[in-house]
Design an enzyme around this catalytic site. Sequence first.
Site, PDB file in Angstrom:
ATOM      1  N   ASN A  92      79.561  40.943  22.266  1.00 38.52           N
ATOM      2  CA  ASN A  92      79.085  39.957  21.302  1.00 38.52           C
ATOM      3  C   ASN A  92      77.863  40.507  20.574  1.00 38.52           C
ATOM      4  O   ASN A  92      76.923  40.989  21.199  1.00 38.52           O
ATOM      5  CB  ASN A  92      78.719  38.655  22.029  1.00 38.52           C
ATOM      6  CG  ASN A  92      79.946  37.987  22.626  1.00 38.52           C
ATOM      7  OD1 ASN A  92      80.987  37.889  21.972  1.00 38.52           O
ATOM      8  ND2 ASN A  92      79.854  37.546  23.873  1.00 38.52           N
ATOM      9  N   HIS A 105      75.830  45.056  25.625  1.00 35.06           N
ATOM     10  CA  HIS A 105      76.674  45.054  26.817  1.00 35.06           C
ATOM     11  C   HIS A 105      78.116  44.822  26.433  1.00 35.06           C
ATOM     12  O   HIS A 105      78.417  44.169  25.438  1.00 35.06           O
ATOM     13  CB  HIS A 105      76.222  43.981  27.817  1.00 35.06           C
ATOM     14  CG  HIS A 105      76.091  42.603  27.235  1.00 35.06           C
ATOM     15  ND1 HIS A 105      75.002  42.210  26.492  1.00 35.06           N
ATOM     16  CD2 HIS A 105      76.918  41.532  27.271  1.00 35.06           C
ATOM     17  CE1 HIS A 105      75.148  40.953  26.110  1.00 35.06           C
ATOM     18  NE2 HIS A 105      76.318  40.521  26.559  1.00 35.06           N
TER      19      HIS A 105
HETATM   20  P1  AMP Z   1      76.717  37.411  26.117  1.00 35.10           P
HETATM   21  O1  AMP Z   1      76.960  35.953  25.858  1.00 35.10           O
HETATM   22  O2  AMP Z   1      77.781  38.304  25.558  1.00 35.10           O
HETATM   23  O3  AMP Z   1      75.316  37.821  25.717  1.00 35.10           O
HETATM   24  O4  AMP Z   1      76.864  37.603  27.678  1.00 35.10           O
HETATM   25  C1  AMP Z   1      75.819  37.593  28.584  1.00 35.10           C
HETATM   26  C2  AMP Z   1      76.441  37.558  29.957  1.00 35.10           C
HETATM   27  O5  AMP Z   1      75.454  37.935  30.886  1.00 35.10           O
HETATM   28  C3  AMP Z   1      76.993  36.198  30.387  1.00 35.10           C
HETATM   29  O6  AMP Z   1      78.375  36.319  30.706  1.00 35.10           O
HETATM   30  C4  AMP Z   1      76.155  35.856  31.616  1.00 35.10           C
HETATM   31  O7  AMP Z   1      76.871  35.176  32.621  1.00 35.10           O
HETATM   32  C5  AMP Z   1      75.697  37.224  32.079  1.00 35.10           C
HETATM   33  N1  AMP Z   1      74.457  37.254  32.835  1.00 35.10           N
HETATM   34  C6  AMP Z   1      73.278  36.653  32.531  1.00 35.10           C
HETATM   35  N2  AMP Z   1      72.345  36.924  33.460  1.00 35.10           N
HETATM   36  C7  AMP Z   1      72.942  37.741  34.370  1.00 35.10           C
HETATM   37  C8  AMP Z   1      72.514  38.367  35.563  1.00 35.10           C
HETATM   38  N3  AMP Z   1      71.260  38.221  36.043  1.00 35.10           N
HETATM   39  N4  AMP Z   1      73.398  39.128  36.255  1.00 35.10           N
HETATM   40  C9  AMP Z   1      74.659  39.277  35.804  1.00 35.10           C
HETATM   41  N5  AMP Z   1      75.129  38.715  34.674  1.00 35.10           N
HETATM   42  C10 AMP Z   1      74.286  37.949  33.971  1.00 35.10           C
END
Ligand code: AMP
Length: 125
Positions: A92, A105
Amino acid sequence: MAVVYDSSNIFAKILRGEIPCNKVYEDENALAFHDIAPAAPVHVIIIPKAQAVSFDDFAQKHPQHLAAFFQSVQKVAAELGVQEGGYRLVTNHGADASQSVPHFHVHILGGKPLGGLLPDDGLSR
Ligand code: AMP
């Protein structure tokens, strides 16, 4: 457009070891860990160690790392065992994509049939 990287984001903290993650893979350029709120039976996040806000920023600031990063993505998907059944890569960039963590990511999603590309017809707002 040049954007400023904010090193207080949660993935930067994971990279610095300030908060834990459920690690599945690490090499000199990338780190992969299980998503904290999985959206599929397999849901792993893979991030570059280089500072970049999103794919867009990464491609502009670190083009020399693009190939190695996506080779790491392929390796992680293979290690997760989703190659045969299939998997989806999602990244995203920005508000319309609901990006919530401002460190580039890629989501690796799999482990079941994932359905259509978007939850609705993709056209309604
Ligand atoms: P996005 O919406 O593409 O920015 O995705 C961010 C992702 O990071 C989401 O799917 C969250 O569940 C994940 N996320 C946020 N904090 C953590 C964390 N501490 N460890 C692992 N995943 C995380």
